[in-house]
Design a protein around this motif. Structure first.
Motif, PDB file in Angstrom:
ATOM      1  N   MET A  43       2.625 -10.635   5.468  1.00 14.68           N
ATOM      2  CA  MET A  43       2.821  -9.487   4.827  1.00 14.68           C
ATOM      3  C   MET A  43       1.642  -8.918   3.836  1.00 14.68           C
ATOM      4  SD  MET A  43       5.391  -8.401   5.896  1.00 14.68           S
ATOM      5  CE  MET A  43       5.356  -6.455   4.674  1.00 14.68           C
ATOM      6  N   GLN A  44       0.955 -10.148   2.932  1.00  8.91           N
ATOM      7  CA  GLN A  44      -0.076  -9.810   1.894  1.00  8.91           C
ATOM      8  C   GLN A  44      -1.312  -8.461   2.125  1.00  8.91           C
ATOM      9  OE1 GLN A  44      -1.349 -14.186   1.502  1.00  8.91           O
ATOM     10  NE2 GLN A  44      -3.803 -13.366   2.109  1.00  8.91           N
ATOM     11  N   HIS A  45      -1.748  -8.836   3.895  1.00  9.27           N
ATOM     12  CA  HIS A  45      -2.499  -8.708   4.927  1.00  9.27           C
ATOM     13  C   HIS A  45      -2.398  -6.718   4.648  1.00  9.27           C
ATOM     14  CE1 HIS A  45      -5.930 -11.686   4.469  1.00  9.27           C
ATOM     15  NE2 HIS A  45      -4.348 -12.207   5.669  1.00  9.27           N
ATOM     16  N   THR A  46      -1.030  -6.372   5.000  1.00  9.13           N
ATOM     17  CA  THR A  46      -0.530  -5.043   5.023  1.00  9.13           C
ATOM     18  C   THR A  46      -0.376  -4.882   3.576  1.00  9.13           C
ATOM     19  OG1 THR A  46       0.893  -6.368   6.707  1.00  9.13           O
ATOM     20  CG2 THR A  46       1.732  -3.962   5.537  1.00  9.13           C
ATOM     21  N   ARG A  47       0.024  -5.335   2.854  1.00  5.18           N
ATOM     22  CA  ARG A  47      -0.317  -4.483   1.544  1.00  5.18           C
ATOM     23  C   ARG A  47      -1.379  -4.099   1.129  1.00  5.18           C
ATOM     24  NH1 ARG A  47       3.713  -8.160  -0.771  1.00  5.18           N
ATOM     25  NH2 ARG A  47       1.637 -10.216  -0.895  1.00  5.18           N
ATOM     26  N   ARG A  48      -2.455  -5.005   1.315  1.00  2.83           N
ATOM     27  CA  ARG A  48      -4.124  -4.686   1.322  1.00  2.83           C
ATOM     28  C   ARG A  48      -4.900  -4.224   1.712  1.00  2.83           C
ATOM     29  NH1 ARG A  48      -8.859  -8.287   3.681  1.00  2.83           N
ATOM     30  NH2 ARG A  48     -10.783  -7.473   2.169  1.00  2.83           N
ATOM     31  N   LEU A  49      -4.299  -3.799   3.251  1.00  2.00           N
ATOM     32  CA  LEU A  49      -4.279  -1.989   4.111  1.00  2.00           C
ATOM     33  C   LEU A  49      -3.958  -1.628   3.690  1.00  2.00           C
ATOM     34  CD1 LEU A  49      -5.598  -1.161   6.753  1.00  2.00           C
ATOM     35  CD2 LEU A  49      -3.577  -1.901   7.530  1.00  2.00           C
ATOM     36  N   LEU A  50      -2.961  -0.864   2.748  1.00  2.00           N
ATOM     37  CA  LEU A  50      -2.015   0.479   2.029  1.00  2.00           C
ATOM     38  C   LEU A  50      -2.569   0.964   0.502  1.00  2.00           C
ATOM     39  CD1 LEU A  50       1.644  -0.511   2.810  1.00  2.00           C
ATOM     40  CD2 LEU A  50       0.001   1.156   3.886  1.00  2.00           C
ATOM     41  N   GLU A  51      -3.452  -0.258   0.339  1.00  2.00           N
ATOM     42  CA  GLU A  51      -4.269  -0.564  -1.231  1.00  2.00           C
ATOM     43  C   GLU A  51      -5.734  -0.034  -0.914  1.00  2.00           C
ATOM     44  OE1 GLU A  51      -3.961  -3.786  -2.887  1.00  2.00           O
ATOM     45  OE2 GLU A  51      -1.833  -4.003  -3.232  1.00  2.00           O
ATOM     46  N   LEU A  52      -6.209  -0.350   0.749  1.00  2.00           N
ATOM     47  CA  LEU A  52      -7.227   0.364   0.217  1.00  2.00           C
ATOM     48  C   LEU A  52      -7.666   1.976   1.128  1.00  2.00           C
ATOM     49  CD1 LEU A  52      -8.712  -3.269   2.388  1.00  2.00           C
ATOM     50  CD2 LEU A  52      -9.660  -1.868   0.929  1.00  2.00           C
ATOM     51  N   MET A  53      -6.718   1.903   1.669  1.00  4.23           N
ATOM     52  CA  MET A  53      -6.457   3.588   2.097  1.00  4.23           C
ATOM     53  C   MET A  53      -6.186   4.234   0.861  1.00  4.23           C
ATOM     54  SD  MET A  53      -6.833   5.362   5.192  1.00  4.23           S
ATOM     55  CE  MET A  53      -7.530   6.278   4.613  1.00  4.23           C
ATOM     56  N   ALA A  54      -5.144   3.883   0.589  1.00  3.45           N
ATOM     57  CA  ALA A  54      -4.617   4.623  -1.079  1.00  3.45           C
ATOM     58  C   ALA A  54      -5.961   4.445  -1.984  1.00  3.45           C
ATOM     59  CB  ALA A  54      -4.133   4.303  -1.473  1.00  3.45           C
ATOM     60  N   ARG A  55      -6.894   3.983  -1.960  1.00  3.28           N
ATOM     61  CA  ARG A  55      -8.840   3.679  -2.153  1.00  3.28           C
ATOM     62  C   ARG A  55      -9.566   5.227  -1.577  1.00  3.28           C
ATOM     63  NH1 ARG A  55     -11.663   0.949  -5.778  1.00  3.28           N
ATOM     64  NH2 ARG A  55     -13.464   1.899  -6.546  1.00  3.28           N
ATOM     65  N   LEU A  56      -9.165   4.448  -0.541  1.00  2.00           N
ATOM     66  CA  LEU A  56     -10.341   5.796   0.415  1.00  2.00           C
ATOM     67  C   LEU A  56      -9.548   7.181   0.150  1.00  2.00           C
ATOM     68  CD1 LEU A  56     -10.657   3.527   3.667  1.00  2.00           C
ATOM     69  CD2 LEU A  56     -12.358   4.623   2.267  1.00  2.00           C
ATOM     70  N   ARG A  57      -8.641   7.543  -0.018  1.00  2.91           N
ATOM     71  CA  ARG A  57      -8.656   8.943  -0.641  1.00  2.91           C
ATOM     72  C   ARG A  57      -8.379   9.097  -2.077  1.00  2.91           C
ATOM     73  NH1 ARG A  57      -7.464  12.691   3.025  1.00  2.91           N
ATOM     74  NH2 ARG A  57      -5.239  13.600   1.928  1.00  2.91           N
ATOM     75  N   HIS A  58      -8.522   8.064  -2.661  1.00  2.00           N
ATOM     76  CA  HIS A  58      -8.455   8.410  -4.340  1.00  2.00           C
ATOM     77  C   HIS A  58      -9.093   9.838  -4.818  1.00  2.00           C
ATOM     78  CE1 HIS A  58      -8.830   7.974  -8.503  1.00  2.00           C
ATOM     79  NE2 HIS A  58      -8.107   6.956  -8.723  1.00  2.00           N
ATOM     80  N   PRO A  59      -9.171  10.816  -5.793  1.00  2.00           N
ATOM     81  CA  PRO A  59      -9.428  12.030  -5.907  1.00  2.00           C
ATOM     82  C   PRO A  59     -10.643  11.771  -5.978  1.00  2.00           C
ATOM     83  CG  PRO A  59      -6.875  12.421  -6.386  1.00  2.00           C
ATOM     84  CD  PRO A  59      -7.343  10.484  -6.189  1.00  2.00           C
ATOM     85  N   GLN A  60     -11.023  10.769  -7.461  1.00  3.68           N
ATOM     86  CA  GLN A  60     -12.074  11.137  -7.669  1.00  3.68           C
ATOM     87  C   GLN A  60     -12.783   9.574  -7.603  1.00  3.68           C
ATOM     88  OE1 GLN A  60      -9.220  11.243  -9.979  1.00  3.68           O
ATOM     89  NE2 GLN A  60      -9.933  13.602  -9.479  1.00  3.68           N
ATOM     90  N   GLU A  61     -12.004   8.575  -6.843  1.00  2.32           N
ATOM     91  CA  GLU A  61     -13.672   7.396  -6.490  1.00  2.32           C
ATOM     92  C   GLU A  61     -13.684   6.699  -4.765  1.00  2.32           C
ATOM     93  OE1 GLU A  61     -11.625   4.361  -8.564  1.00  2.32           O
ATOM     94  OE2 GLU A  61     -11.997   5.684 -10.796  1.00  2.32           O
ATOM     95  N   GLY A  62     -12.227   8.169  -4.244  1.00  4.33           N
ATOM     96  CA  GLY A  62     -12.136   7.800  -2.531  1.00  4.33           C
ATOM     97  C   GLY A  62     -13.500   8.229  -1.991  1.00  4.33           C
ATOM     98  N   CYS A  63     -13.399   8.026  -0.458  1.00  2.00           N
ATOM     99  CA  CYS A  63     -14.747   8.295   0.277  1.00  2.00           C
ATOM    100  C   CYS A  63     -14.797   9.826   0.556  1.00  2.00           C
ATOM    101  CB  CYS A  63     -14.958   7.362   1.118  1.00  2.00           C
ATOM    102  SG  CYS A  63     -15.857   8.000   3.135  1.00  2.00           S
ATOM    103  N   PRO A  64     -15.912  10.480   0.239  1.00  6.10           N
ATOM    104  CA  PRO A  64     -15.484  12.346   0.692  1.00  6.10           C
ATOM    105  C   PRO A  64     -15.237  12.599   1.834  1.00  6.10           C
ATOM    106  CG  PRO A  64     -17.566  11.377   0.022  1.00  6.10           C
ATOM    107  CD  PRO A  64     -16.615  10.047  -0.314  1.00  6.10           C
TER     108      PRO A  64
END
Length: 260
Positions: free
Chosen positions: A1-22
């Motif tokens: 499950m750790q990789h599932t959690r990591r994937l969710l965290e990565l996706m949240a970072r990609l969508r971060h309003p200030q620090e995410g990917c345009p």
């Protein structure tokens, strides 16, 4: 499950309003949907090629699509990934009472009837006023959707009893295509071709053949035989554009003779 959690965290970072990917931030459900379909087809392609290392990678790409949609839904206050997982868990429990709830089915027909009844109850709960054909996804490939529509109608008795009238209808629709061609009416030709393809899907259903799979086989056969033609012409120092149709047909027949 750790990789599932990591994937969710990565996706949240990609969508971060200030620090995410345009690019990721610009996406919405509609813009991501075509990628979701594409990844699903690439999974099916890896399975067809029996390339299981590629299948592992393609399943990861498809999972990313689920995570992407879930992240956008969470941001909008609609649902999150846990809700998605909970929903499919509940559905599995409902649709497999013989595994999880002690129900007993003595035949495959009984199991299939219970499965369809569970699906019908779910559809009625989501759309109480929906008809028999409600819920057949518009985004499905047209041949696959045609068969699903026909299956739904057949459950309430709207179906031919055997193959003979389907074949008669096929002849009728082909004649109507010819009539539309003779009249030079392009819109009518398109309509009649649609009717003809719909009956072809019905024929496949009555023969218990998946229409999409049958067409994929036809596509693959065409590719193999055309590749044979190109290889033969290349060996002869020629190109297809320089050949007559009769010459190309002869090579096609040679490909067929070799079982391609």
């Amino acid at each position: 499950m750790q990789h599932t959690r990591r994937l969710l965290e990565l996706m949240a970072r990609l969508r971060h309003p200030q620090e995410g990917c345009p690019w990721d931030l610009r996406q919405d459900f509609a813009s991501v949907a075509p990628y979701t379909l594409e990844e699903a087809y690439e999974v099916a392609d890896a399975i067809a090629r029996e390339d299981f290392d590629d299948l592992r990678l393609e399943l990861g790409d498809l999972l990313l699509q689920v995570v992407f949609h879930a992240q956008m839904a969470q941001e909008a206050g609609l649902f999150d990934f846990e809700d998605v997982a909970a929903g499919i868990c509940d559905k599995l429990l409902r649709r497999h009472p013989h595994v999880f709830a002690g129900a007993v089915f003595n035949t495959d027909a009984e199991r299939s009837a219970a499965w369809e009844a569970a699906k019908a109850a779910e559809r009625a709960e989501r759309a109480p006023q929906g008809g028999v054909l409600a819920g057949v996804a518009l985004a499905l490939p047209a041949l696959q959707r045609a068969q699903k529509l026909q299956q739904r109608a057949a459950r309430v008795g709207f179906d031919w009893p055997d193959l003979a009238p389907v074949l008669d209808k096929l002849d009728e629709e082909l004649a109507e295509v010819r009539d539309a061609l003779a009249q030079g009416d392009r819109d009518a030709v398109a309509d009649e071709l649609g009717d003809l393809l719909f009956v072809m899907a019905n024929l496949a259903r009555h023969l218990k053949v998946d229409a999409e799979d049958a067409l994929r086989r036809g596509n693959a056969k065409f590719e193999r035989r055309f590749a044979y033609i190109e290889d033969a012409l290349r060996d002869a120092g020629r190109q297809a554009e320089d050949c007559t149709l009769a010459e190309l047909d002869a090579l096609w027949d040679a490909a067929k003779a070799q079982g391609l």
